[in-house]
Design a protein around this motif. Structure first.
Motif, short mmCIF file in Angstrom:
data_model
loop_
_atom_site.label_atom_id
_atom_site.label_comp_id
_atom_site.label_asym_id
_atom_site.label_seq_id
_atom_site.Cartn_x
_atom_site.Cartn_y
_atom_site.Cartn_z
N TYR A 44 0.59 -1.11 0.11
CA TYR A 44 -0.04 -0.23 -0.32
C TYR A 44 0.88 1.00 -0.20
O TYR A 44 1.04 1.94 -0.37
CB TYR A 44 -0.94 0.21 0.93
N GLU A 45 1.90 1.03 0.68
CA GLU A 45 2.24 2.29 0.85
C GLU A 45 3.39 2.60 -0.31
O GLU A 45 3.33 3.88 -0.53
CB GLU A 45 3.36 2.78 1.79
N LYS A 46 4.12 1.73 -0.84
CA LYS A 46 4.92 2.16 -2.13
C LYS A 46 4.34 2.21 -3.22
O LYS A 46 3.85 3.61 -4.36
CB LYS A 46 5.64 0.72 -2.95
N ASP A 47 2.25 1.56 -3.01
CA ASP A 47 1.09 1.97 -4.32
C ASP A 47 0.99 3.94 -4.42
O ASP A 47 1.11 4.19 -4.95
CB ASP A 47 0.43 1.04 -4.29
N PHE A 48 1.00 3.87 -2.86
CA PHE A 48 0.58 5.83 -2.12
C PHE A 48 1.46 6.12 -2.76
O PHE A 48 1.49 7.34 -2.96
CB PHE A 48 0.62 5.94 -0.63
N ASN A 52 1.17 9.79 -5.58
CA ASN A 52 0.91 11.16 -4.93
C ASN A 52 2.81 11.35 -5.05
O ASN A 52 2.60 12.71 -4.35
CB ASN A 52 0.56 10.59 -3.57
N ASN A 53 3.80 10.69 -5.13
CA ASN A 53 4.77 11.01 -5.60
C ASN A 53 5.47 11.78 -4.16
O ASN A 53 6.82 12.84 -4.14
CB ASN A 53 5.17 11.97 -6.12
N ARG A 54 4.76 10.93 -2.86
CA ARG A 54 5.16 11.07 -1.71
C ARG A 54 5.18 10.02 -0.85
O ARG A 54 4.22 9.21 -0.99
CB ARG A 54 4.29 12.68 -0.92
N GLN A 55 5.66 10.23 0.54
CA GLN A 55 5.40 9.05 2.05
C GLN A 55 4.49 9.64 1.98
O GLN A 55 3.51 10.49 2.12
CB GLN A 55 6.43 8.90 2.35
N VAL A 56 3.48 8.09 2.89
CA VAL A 56 2.32 7.66 3.88
C VAL A 56 3.42 8.77 4.53
O VAL A 56 3.77 9.11 5.76
CB VAL A 56 2.05 7.03 4.11
N SER A 57 2.31 9.86 5.11
CA SER A 57 2.58 10.80 6.52
C SER A 57 1.54 11.54 7.14
O SER A 57 2.36 12.44 8.00
CB SER A 57 3.39 12.25 5.46
N SER A 58 0.65 11.29 7.03
CA SER A 58 -1.07 11.42 7.87
C SER A 58 -1.55 10.18 8.18
O SER A 58 -2.23 9.15 7.10
CB SER A 58 -1.10 12.69 7.71
N TYR A 59 -2.24 10.44 9.34
CA TYR A 59 -3.84 9.69 9.00
C TYR A 59 -4.93 9.87 8.28
O TYR A 59 -5.27 8.53 7.68
CB TYR A 59 -4.51 9.65 10.16
N ALA A 60 -4.89 10.51 7.89
CA ALA A 60 -5.63 10.75 6.29
C ALA A 60 -5.57 9.44 5.03
O ALA A 60 -5.88 9.30 4.54
CB ALA A 60 -6.13 11.94 5.46
N ILE A 62 -3.21 7.30 4.99
CA ILE A 62 -3.33 5.37 5.63
C ILE A 62 -4.55 5.28 6.15
O ILE A 62 -5.25 4.04 6.30
CB ILE A 62 -2.73 4.87 6.73
N GLN A 63 -5.93 6.45 5.94
CA GLN A 63 -7.76 6.20 6.30
C GLN A 63 -7.97 4.57 5.73
O GLN A 63 -8.75 3.59 5.94
CB GLN A 63 -8.15 6.44 5.73
N PRO A 64 -7.91 4.36 3.91
CA PRO A 64 -8.01 3.28 3.65
C PRO A 64 -7.88 1.92 4.32
O PRO A 64 -8.86 0.71 4.29
CB PRO A 64 -7.86 3.14 2.93
N VAL A 65 -6.59 1.99 5.09
CA VAL A 65 -6.07 0.63 5.42
C VAL A 65 -6.05 0.78 6.95
O VAL A 65 -4.60 0.09 7.41
CB VAL A 65 -4.94 0.13 4.31
N ALA A 66 -6.54 1.37 7.84
CA ALA A 66 -6.25 2.33 9.05
C ALA A 66 -6.92 0.87 9.59
O ALA A 66 -5.81 1.01 11.30
CB ALA A 66 -7.41 3.05 9.36
N SER A 67 -7.39 -0.03 9.29
CA SER A 67 -7.68 -0.78 10.77
C SER A 67 -6.54 -2.40 10.34
O SER A 67 -6.34 -2.76 11.26
CB SER A 67 -9.65 -1.70 10.43
N GLN A 68 -6.06 -2.42 8.77
CA GLN A 68 -5.24 -3.35 9.07
C GLN A 68 -3.69 -3.30 10.04
O GLN A 68 -3.39 -2.96 10.63
CB GLN A 68 -4.45 -3.36 7.26
N TYR A 69 -3.34 -1.53 9.89
CA TYR A 69 -2.46 -0.47 10.50
C TYR A 69 -2.64 -1.25 11.80
O TYR A 69 -1.91 -1.51 13.10
CB TYR A 69 -2.53 0.38 10.01
N ARG A 70 -4.19 -1.04 12.63
CA ARG A 70 -4.67 -0.86 14.05
C ARG A 70 -3.97 -2.31 14.04
O ARG A 70 -3.38 -2.65 15.26
CB ARG A 70 -5.34 -0.81 14.51
N ARG A 71 -4.61 -3.72 13.78
CA ARG A 71 -4.44 -4.60 13.35
C ARG A 71 -2.82 -5.74 13.65
O ARG A 71 -2.53 -6.18 14.84
CB ARG A 71 -4.70 -6.08 12.18
N TYR A 72 -2.02 -4.85 12.72
CA TYR A 72 -0.55 -5.34 13.20
C TYR A 72 -0.08 -4.94 14.09
O TYR A 72 0.62 -5.31 14.75
CB TYR A 72 -0.13 -4.11 11.33
N LYS A 73 0.03 -3.62 14.66
CA LYS A 73 0.37 -3.17 15.67
C LYS A 73 -0.16 -4.10 16.98
O LYS A 73 0.37 -4.20 17.57
CB LYS A 73 -0.34 -1.25 16.61
#
Length: 88
Positions: A44-48, A52-60, A62-73
């Motif tokens: 997801y981060e590579k595709d983002f 967008n020509n930039r790294q993931v940097s805000s909750y907005a 990662i919002q599409p995969v926020a539940s997966q980030y929470r589960r990973y944590k």
């Protein structure tokens, strides 16, 4: 009756876990799920970045995969607890 031949032993298709048993332990199951989530989140981060020509940097971002980030944590915490390295 067909015989199972050359069944790959990948995290997606574990025939036996690292413990050698046919049924994965809780720790092995958590590690497999963590690895699968990690791979999906990195994709997801590579595709983002490509879109967008930039790294993931805000909750907005990662919002599409926020539940997966929470589960990973949560999985990382559970693994640490099993290993007795929980810092809490």
């Amino acid at each position: 009756k067909k015989e199972a031949k050359n069944i790959p032993t990948t995290p997606a298709n574990p025939v036996t876990g690292p413990s050698g048993s046919a049924v994965p332990t809780e720790l092995e199951h958590l590690k497999m799920e963590k690895n699968n989530l990690h791979q999906m989140l990195r994709t997801y981060e590579k595709d983002f970045f490509k879109r967008n020509n930039r790294q993931v940097s805000s909750y907005a971002d990662i919002q599409p995969v926020a539940s997966q980030y929470r589960r990973y944590k949560d999985i990382k915490k559970a693994i640490a607890k099993i290993h007795g390295t929980d810092k809490r």
